[in-house]
Design a protein around this motif. Structure first.
Motif, PDB file in Angstrom:
ATOM      1  N   PRO A   7     -40.576 -17.479 -57.161  1.00 54.42           N
ATOM      2  CA  PRO A   7     -39.971 -16.837 -58.333  1.00 54.42           C
ATOM      3  C   PRO A   7     -38.568 -17.365 -58.600  1.00 54.42           C
ATOM      4  N   GLY A   8     -38.137 -17.192 -59.847  1.00 58.28           N
ATOM      5  CA  GLY A   8     -36.755 -17.573 -60.164  1.00 58.28           C
ATOM      6  C   GLY A   8     -36.475 -17.443 -61.645  1.00 58.28           C
ATOM      7  N   SER A   9     -35.237 -17.719 -62.014  1.00 58.83           N
ATOM      8  CA  SER A   9     -34.862 -17.698 -63.433  1.00 58.83           C
ATOM      9  C   SER A   9     -35.143 -19.067 -64.073  1.00 58.83           C
ATOM     10  N   PHE A  10     -34.833 -20.091 -63.325  1.00 58.33           N
ATOM     11  CA  PHE A  10     -35.083 -21.467 -63.789  1.00 58.33           C
ATOM     12  C   PHE A  10     -34.480 -21.716 -65.173  1.00 58.33           C
ATOM     13  N   GLY A  16     -33.047 -29.513 -57.551  1.00 56.32           N
ATOM     14  CA  GLY A  16     -33.108 -28.715 -56.315  1.00 56.32           C
ATOM     15  C   GLY A  16     -34.364 -27.869 -56.291  1.00 56.32           C
ATOM     16  N   HIS A  17     -34.680 -27.270 -57.439  1.00 56.98           N
ATOM     17  CA  HIS A  17     -35.921 -26.490 -57.545  1.00 56.98           C
ATOM     18  C   HIS A  17     -37.140 -27.399 -57.333  1.00 56.98           C
ATOM     19  N   VAL A  20     -37.860 -28.267 -53.673  1.00 53.81           N
ATOM     20  CA  VAL A  20     -38.489 -27.190 -52.888  1.00 53.81           C
ATOM     21  C   VAL A  20     -39.921 -26.949 -53.366  1.00 53.81           C
ATOM     22  N   ILE A  21     -40.119 -26.916 -54.668  1.00 50.79           N
ATOM     23  CA  ILE A  21     -41.465 -26.675 -55.221  1.00 50.79           C
ATOM     24  C   ILE A  21     -42.434 -27.752 -54.727  1.00 50.79           C
ATOM     25  N   GLY A  88     -36.336 -20.851 -52.088  1.00 59.26           N
ATOM     26  CA  GLY A  88     -35.444 -21.900 -51.635  1.00 59.26           C
ATOM     27  C   GLY A  88     -34.102 -21.292 -51.247  1.00 59.26           C
ATOM     28  N   ARG A  90     -30.190 -22.260 -50.562  1.00 56.94           N
ATOM     29  CA  ARG A  90     -29.222 -23.342 -50.728  1.00 56.94           C
ATOM     30  C   ARG A  90     -28.115 -23.289 -49.684  1.00 56.94           C
ATOM     31  N   THR A 118     -33.060 -25.964 -48.803  1.00 58.02           N
ATOM     32  CA  THR A 118     -33.027 -27.083 -49.758  1.00 58.02           C
ATOM     33  C   THR A 118     -32.572 -28.336 -49.023  1.00 58.02           C
ATOM     34  N   SER A 127     -28.637 -23.672 -61.345  1.00 56.77           N
ATOM     35  CA  SER A 127     -28.765 -23.781 -62.803  1.00 56.77           C
ATOM     36  C   SER A 127     -27.431 -23.500 -63.471  1.00 56.77           C
TER      37      SER A 127
HETATM   38  C1  9F8 Z   1     -32.931 -23.395 -54.300  1.00 56.13           C
HETATM   39  C2  9F8 Z   1     -33.698 -22.468 -55.173  1.00 56.13           C
HETATM   40  C3  9F8 Z   1     -33.168 -21.376 -55.871  1.00 56.13           C
HETATM   41  N1  9F8 Z   1     -34.151 -20.764 -56.536  1.00 56.13           N
HETATM   42  C4  9F8 Z   1     -33.975 -19.629 -57.425  1.00 56.13           C
HETATM   43  C5  9F8 Z   1     -34.078 -20.222 -58.826  1.00 56.13           C
HETATM   44  C6  9F8 Z   1     -33.522 -19.362 -59.924  1.00 56.13           C
HETATM   45  O1  9F8 Z   1     -33.383 -18.138 -59.765  1.00 56.13           O
HETATM   46  O2  9F8 Z   1     -33.240 -19.966 -60.966  1.00 56.13           O
HETATM   47  C7  9F8 Z   1     -35.321 -21.466 -56.327  1.00 56.13           C
HETATM   48  C8  9F8 Z   1     -36.623 -21.246 -56.819  1.00 56.13           C
HETATM   49  C9  9F8 Z   1     -37.634 -22.143 -56.429  1.00 56.13           C
HETATM   50  C10 9F8 Z   1     -37.365 -23.215 -55.572  1.00 56.13           C
HETATM   51  C11 9F8 Z   1     -36.073 -23.421 -55.064  1.00 56.13           C
HETATM   52  C12 9F8 Z   1     -35.063 -22.541 -55.459  1.00 56.13           C
END
Ligand code: 9F8
Length: 159
Positions: A7-10, A16-17, A20-21, A88, A90, A118, A127
């Motif tokens: 999950p995340g905001s992306f 970096g995402h 990990v993905i 992930g 950091r 990471t 982001s």
């Molecule tokens: C490093 C890292 C942070 N987040 C949150 C992302 C966010 O909240 O935007 C991830 C989500 C997926 C894989 C790696 C990460």
């Protein structure tokens, strides 16, 4: 089928995402990358734009699915039969909050959380930092997937 959710905001996805993905996708039959819909926080990109940028960034990973959710992550996990969250990490600063969330999600619904460190070369990415640099004309071309760079520049031109 072994499934997990990241999950995340992306807002937007960064390298970096993607790092990990990519690593997590290799460990599961299917990985759902889920964009959190946060009505109280307008981001730079809409949820649809974030999902589109994510889909472009993970197009080479056949077992990665991009989705969005609002409300509790554990409800999403229950409704999609996903027993594990992978996040992930950091820096040490991420850990305290993530530990609390992980303990809560296990208590609420028995959903386990796994943490992936990471890679050091992208450990500094977030982001919000990428957006700040791009806003002031900094070069983020090595920090984000190509499609994100174009959209960041377009947003800056439009503002
Ligand atoms: C490093 C890292 C942070 N987040 C949150 C992302 C966010 O909240 O935007 C991830 C989500 C997926 C894989 C790696 C990460």
């Amino acid at each position: 089928m072994r499934r997990a959710v990241c999950p995340g905001s992306f807002d937007p996805v960064t390298n970096g995402h993607v790092d990990v993905i990519t690593r997590v996708a290799a460990l599961y039959d299917e990985l759902v990358v889920a964009v959190l819909v946060n009505p109280g926080k307008a981001g730079l990109f809409t949820v649809d734009e974030r999902m589109e940028l994510l889909r472009e960034a993970v197009a080479e990973l056949p077992n990665v699915v991009v989705d969005s959710f609002s409300g509790l992550l554990v409800d999403y996990c229950r409704s999609h039969d996903i027993p594990v969250v992978v996040k992930g990490l950091r820096a040490v600063g991420d850990f305290e909050y993530e530990l609390q969330m992980a303990q809560m999600n296990r208590e609420l619904a028995g959903v386990e959380t796994l943490f992936v460190p990471t890679a050091p070369q992208v450990g500094h990415l977030s982001s919000s930092l990428v957006k700040q640099i791009a806003t002031f004309g900094g070069d983020v071309s090595r920090l984000v997937p190509e499609g994100v760079l174009d959209r960041l520049l377009a947003k800056r031109e439009a503002s």
